[in-house]
Design a protein around this motif. Sequence first.
Motif, PDB file in Angstrom:
ATOM      1  N   ASP A  39      33.049  36.964  34.304  1.00  0.00           N
ATOM      2  CA  ASP A  39      32.459  35.815  34.989  1.00  0.00           C
ATOM      3  C   ASP A  39      31.722  34.907  34.000  1.00  0.00           C
ATOM      4  N   GLU A  40      30.979  35.557  33.095  1.00  0.00           N
ATOM      5  CA  GLU A  40      30.179  34.768  32.151  1.00  0.00           C
ATOM      6  C   GLU A  40      31.054  34.011  31.162  1.00  0.00           C
ATOM      7  N   THR A  41      32.110  34.693  30.696  1.00  0.00           N
ATOM      8  CA  THR A  41      32.940  34.055  29.675  1.00  0.00           C
ATOM      9  C   THR A  41      33.852  33.001  30.263  1.00  0.00           C
ATOM     10  N   ALA A  42      34.211  33.130  31.511  1.00  0.00           N
ATOM     11  CA  ALA A  42      35.153  32.171  32.090  1.00  0.00           C
ATOM     12  C   ALA A  42      34.609  31.606  33.398  1.00  0.00           C
ATOM     13  N   PRO A  43      33.609  30.733  33.329  1.00  0.00           N
ATOM     14  CA  PRO A  43      32.981  30.225  34.555  1.00  0.00           C
ATOM     15  C   PRO A  43      33.927  29.392  35.408  1.00  0.00           C
ATOM     16  N   ALA A  44      34.848  28.688  34.775  1.00  0.00           N
ATOM     17  CA  ALA A  44      35.759  27.836  35.538  1.00  0.00           C
ATOM     18  C   ALA A  44      36.590  28.675  36.503  1.00  0.00           C
ATOM     19  N   GLU A  45      37.126  29.770  35.969  1.00  0.00           N
ATOM     20  CA  GLU A  45      37.942  30.660  36.782  1.00  0.00           C
ATOM     21  C   GLU A  45      37.124  31.215  37.944  1.00  0.00           C
ATOM     22  N   ALA A  46      35.864  31.566  37.635  1.00  0.00           N
ATOM     23  CA  ALA A  46      35.023  32.177  38.659  1.00  0.00           C
ATOM     24  C   ALA A  46      34.785  31.208  39.820  1.00  0.00           C
ATOM     25  N   THR A  47      34.602  29.917  39.516  1.00  0.00           N
ATOM     26  CA  THR A  47      34.346  28.974  40.607  1.00  0.00           C
ATOM     27  C   THR A  47      35.571  28.799  41.478  1.00  0.00           C
ATOM     28  N   THR A  48      36.756  28.756  40.862  1.00  0.00           N
ATOM     29  CA  THR A  48      37.945  28.623  41.710  1.00  0.00           C
ATOM     30  C   THR A  48      38.096  29.856  42.588  1.00  0.00           C
ATOM     31  N   ALA A  49      37.759  31.024  42.031  1.00  0.00           N
ATOM     32  CA  ALA A  49      37.865  32.233  42.829  1.00  0.00           C
ATOM     33  C   ALA A  49      36.878  32.197  43.991  1.00  0.00           C
ATOM     34  N   ARG A  50      35.734  31.554  43.757  1.00  0.00           N
ATOM     35  CA  ARG A  50      34.708  31.561  44.785  1.00  0.00           C
ATOM     36  C   ARG A  50      35.050  30.601  45.940  1.00  0.00           C
ATOM     37  N   ALA A  51      35.994  29.694  45.703  1.00  0.00           N
ATOM     38  CA  ALA A  51      36.337  28.704  46.720  1.00  0.00           C
ATOM     39  C   ALA A  51      36.738  29.380  48.026  1.00  0.00           C
ATOM     40  N   ALA A  52      37.617  30.387  47.946  1.00  0.00           N
ATOM     41  CA  ALA A  52      37.978  31.131  49.149  1.00  0.00           C
ATOM     42  C   ALA A  52      37.352  32.519  49.052  1.00  0.00           C
ATOM     43  N   PRO A  53      36.859  33.069  50.160  1.00  0.00           N
ATOM     44  CA  PRO A  53      36.286  34.407  50.092  1.00  0.00           C
ATOM     45  C   PRO A  53      37.377  35.426  49.796  1.00  0.00           C
ATOM     46  N   PRO A  54      37.016  36.549  49.161  1.00  0.00           N
ATOM     47  CA  PRO A  54      38.029  37.552  48.856  1.00  0.00           C
ATOM     48  C   PRO A  54      38.700  38.074  50.119  1.00  0.00           C
ATOM     49  N   VAL A  55      39.967  38.490  49.980  1.00  0.00           N
ATOM     50  CA  VAL A  55      40.700  39.040  51.117  1.00  0.00           C
ATOM     51  C   VAL A  55      40.020  40.319  51.606  1.00  0.00           C
ATOM     52  N   VAL A  56      39.772  41.210  50.647  1.00  0.00           N
ATOM     53  CA  VAL A  56      39.059  42.441  50.984  1.00  0.00           C
ATOM     54  C   VAL A  56      37.920  42.598  50.011  1.00  0.00           C
ATOM     55  N   ASP A  57      36.728  42.887  50.519  1.00  0.00           N
ATOM     56  CA  ASP A  57      35.581  43.122  49.662  1.00  0.00           C
ATOM     57  C   ASP A  57      34.916  44.427  50.105  1.00  0.00           C
ATOM     58  N   VAL A  58      35.143  45.473  49.303  1.00  0.00           N
ATOM     59  CA  VAL A  58      34.553  46.777  49.613  1.00  0.00           C
ATOM     60  C   VAL A  58      33.400  46.974  48.653  1.00  0.00           C
ATOM     61  N   HIS A  59      32.189  47.107  49.204  1.00  0.00           N
ATOM     62  CA  HIS A  59      31.022  47.146  48.334  1.00  0.00           C
ATOM     63  C   HIS A  59      30.301  48.476  48.487  1.00  0.00           C
ATOM     64  N   ASP A  60      30.357  49.292  47.419  1.00  0.00           N
ATOM     65  CA  ASP A  60      29.495  50.476  47.331  1.00  0.00           C
ATOM     66  C   ASP A  60      29.659  51.421  48.529  1.00  0.00           C
ATOM     67  N   VAL A  61      30.917  51.644  48.966  1.00  0.00           N
ATOM     68  CA  VAL A  61      31.134  52.420  50.191  1.00  0.00           C
ATOM     69  C   VAL A  61      31.157  53.928  49.902  1.00  0.00           C
ATOM     70  N   THR A  62      30.377  54.667  50.669  1.00  0.00           N
ATOM     71  CA  THR A  62      30.401  56.131  50.618  1.00  0.00           C
ATOM     72  C   THR A  62      30.663  56.648  52.027  1.00  0.00           C
ATOM     73  N   VAL A  63      31.594  57.618  52.132  1.00  0.00           N
ATOM     74  CA  VAL A  63      31.909  58.214  53.430  1.00  0.00           C
ATOM     75  C   VAL A  63      31.762  59.718  53.315  1.00  0.00           C
ATOM     76  N   ALA A  64      31.144  60.345  54.324  1.00  0.00           N
ATOM     77  CA  ALA A  64      30.979  61.799  54.310  1.00  0.00           C
ATOM     78  C   ALA A  64      31.397  62.365  55.659  1.00  0.00           C
ATOM     79  N   TYR A  65      32.123  63.498  55.621  1.00  0.00           N
ATOM     80  CA  TYR A  65      32.412  64.242  56.853  1.00  0.00           C
ATOM     81  C   TYR A  65      31.530  65.476  56.852  1.00  0.00           C
ATOM     82  N   HIS A  66      30.675  65.603  57.835  1.00  0.00           N
ATOM     83  CA  HIS A  66      29.786  66.767  57.901  1.00  0.00           C
ATOM     84  C   HIS A  66      29.094  67.014  56.564  1.00  0.00           C
ATOM     85  N   ARG A  67      28.495  66.018  56.041  1.00  0.00           N
ATOM     86  CA  ARG A  67      27.705  66.048  54.803  1.00  0.00           C
ATOM     87  C   ARG A  67      28.519  66.281  53.541  1.00  0.00           C
TER      88      ARG A  67
END
Lengths: 440, 278
Positions: free
Chosen positions: B12-40
């Motif tokens: 992101d830091e090295t290529a700001p132009a690319e980052a802004t175009t990417a930001r124009a549309a929200p990501p299709v899927v954004d999975v953030h820090d997901v943890t799932v547990a079955y019975h601990r």
Amino acid sequence: MNVLGVHLSEATLWSMAVGIVTNVACAVLGCHLVLRRLSLLGDAISHAVLPGIVVGYLLSGSLGVLTMLAGAWAAAILTSLLTDSLTRYGNVPEDASMGVVFTSLFALGVVLVSRYARNVHIDADCVLYGLIDTAALDVVAVARWYVPRVLLTLAPVLLATLVFLAVFWKELKLTSFDPALAAALGFRPRMVHYLFMGMVATVTVASFEAVGSILVIAMLIVPAATAQLLTDRLLRMVVAAACVGAISAIVGCWGAVRWNTSAAGMMAVVAGGQFAVAVCFAPRYGLLSKLWHTWQLGLRIVGEDVVARLFRAEELARSAPRTTALTAPARAGHLARLAGGPIAGRLALAQLWWRGDVAFRGDTGLTLTERGRRLAQMLVRGHRLWESYLGEHFALPLDHLHEPAERLEHYLGPRLQEQLAEELAEPGRDPHGREIPPSA
Amino acid sequence: MLRQPEHDRNADETAPAEATTARAAPPVVDVHDVTVAYHRRPVLWDVDLVLDEPRLVGIVGPNGAGKSTLIKAILGLVPLASGRVQIFGQEVAAVRRRIGYVPQRESVDWDFPVTVLDVVLMGTYGRLGWLRRPGRRERDTARECLAHVGMADYASRQIGQLSGGQQQRVFLARALAQQADIYFMDEPMAGVDAATERVVFDLLAELRRQHKAVLVVHHDLRTVPKYFDYVVLLNMGVVAAGPTADVFTTKNLQQTYGGRLSVLDDAAEALQKQQRSR
């Protein structure tokens, strides 16, 4: 009214009406219970309502119907909730949690009765069989008729059940069949589940007083299980279950008068009888139909063995006309016995002749018709292709090739045969050196 | 572009132009820090994934790696112990109608008394919502989708009479009937015949042409490079994620599968093919 030598009084006809209404309501709901593999939940609920009835009695201080119904309903919902939570959060298998919950609640009910309500008359007969035999004694005047009081609660419950099923048809079907997709589509399968259990509780509790626990349990499960054997469409299953329930009520009441016994017990017996008949005679899933299909398959195999032998005999006669005694026409009886024993062999021959695959010449000769020759050619082709395949890919000795091919030739469809031929690059001869006939 | 966000911060830091175009549309899927547990017992650990554009994504990993769970977690079918999921920049509940789902074939009872057409119709239920019944339009859609997977002749069969591959095609037709923008498929090619595999492959290619995103749990390493633009290597957590050519390497696979040789042989074969085809 006199039916088949039994006099049916007006009271009996009213009992019959109560039975029909109850049974149909239980049967149509039972379909989804059975499909959700929750058959025993009806059993559980009908036991677990006891503490609810007692608490309802204690709160109202009388045997008022509405308070007790409310108590019973709350207990039924509690059973479903507890069972579900135990399974979900307690790591207990579903059947075990159901068993734990309903026995505990039932026992709690027994304790409550003996501690606080000892003087109340709760009759064991009444719990088991209900009051259906005497339904006509407790009547309410409606227009020109005296209608049994229980019918006035049961009829609206039946109506509510049918409306519920119709309104939530799509939702019930989806959540019963594929809860994961239902959740992904936003249909809240758990909410549908509790709506449904609420309806089951309502029907159970309402039917309880009229027909007793045996019949409620029987009618929730048996008609649905019978209907499942008879059809594989949901709507037809629900209709068939309703019919089984209604027939149970009518025949059961008739039988109760005929043999002077409990109507509820008789209805449950009739339902069980219908189930037994369905197990034996159901068109697709019945034992008899399965036997018939196995037998048909056996005859087909014997018949195919016969034509394949005739084909080989013709082949032999062509290649070495003078050296062999076994030339076509071959002896029919001998061939059939070789292939399938005296009875099945003769039947298979008759079938072949009827379809025009073979013709009889003289009194002992049997020859292939043009149609039969094509059939035989495909069989022998399949047999030899499979032998070639086994020989090439499994390095089996020559004398081990025939047996598996003999069994498989009856199941090699034309498509698989073509794929085999393609895979083997259309071999001209099998590993024994015999010519593989072209596709007929 | 599919990425694991932490590794991308420098980019992101090295290529700001690319980052802004990417930001124009929200990501299709954004999975953030997901943890799932079955019975601990945790089955998914700190999963971070961002899919910026609609592409075909293969989710690959050993048995019990949490592949199906990842899909279910994204769809909100299992509770998250922690983390957050967004699809098209919104909560999943808000975009359910744009999501198609193909569960594992074994997850349902195939003796259930419904016809093939009934099952495909279920795909239209999401758009219908509560209480509205499927009408002629839905039935026509369902028939088209059935024809699309070559199952039009089977519409009125009971589903139990189908072969495994045919059942899978019915499930695919049902997902098509959802007319979604993003599809999640759980092992659509497990135990199917060659004809069905071809149908699935053609379907994936077609969905790609229509700019749909498809996330597929896949078990056959040999076919990964052939099918997928992007690949996620999963074993409890994300081992690697990105363009198939960069991520689907022997080293990464070894890390994912813990050096199980038979599996890696399959992969090696696939890698060779991939290199040859370039």
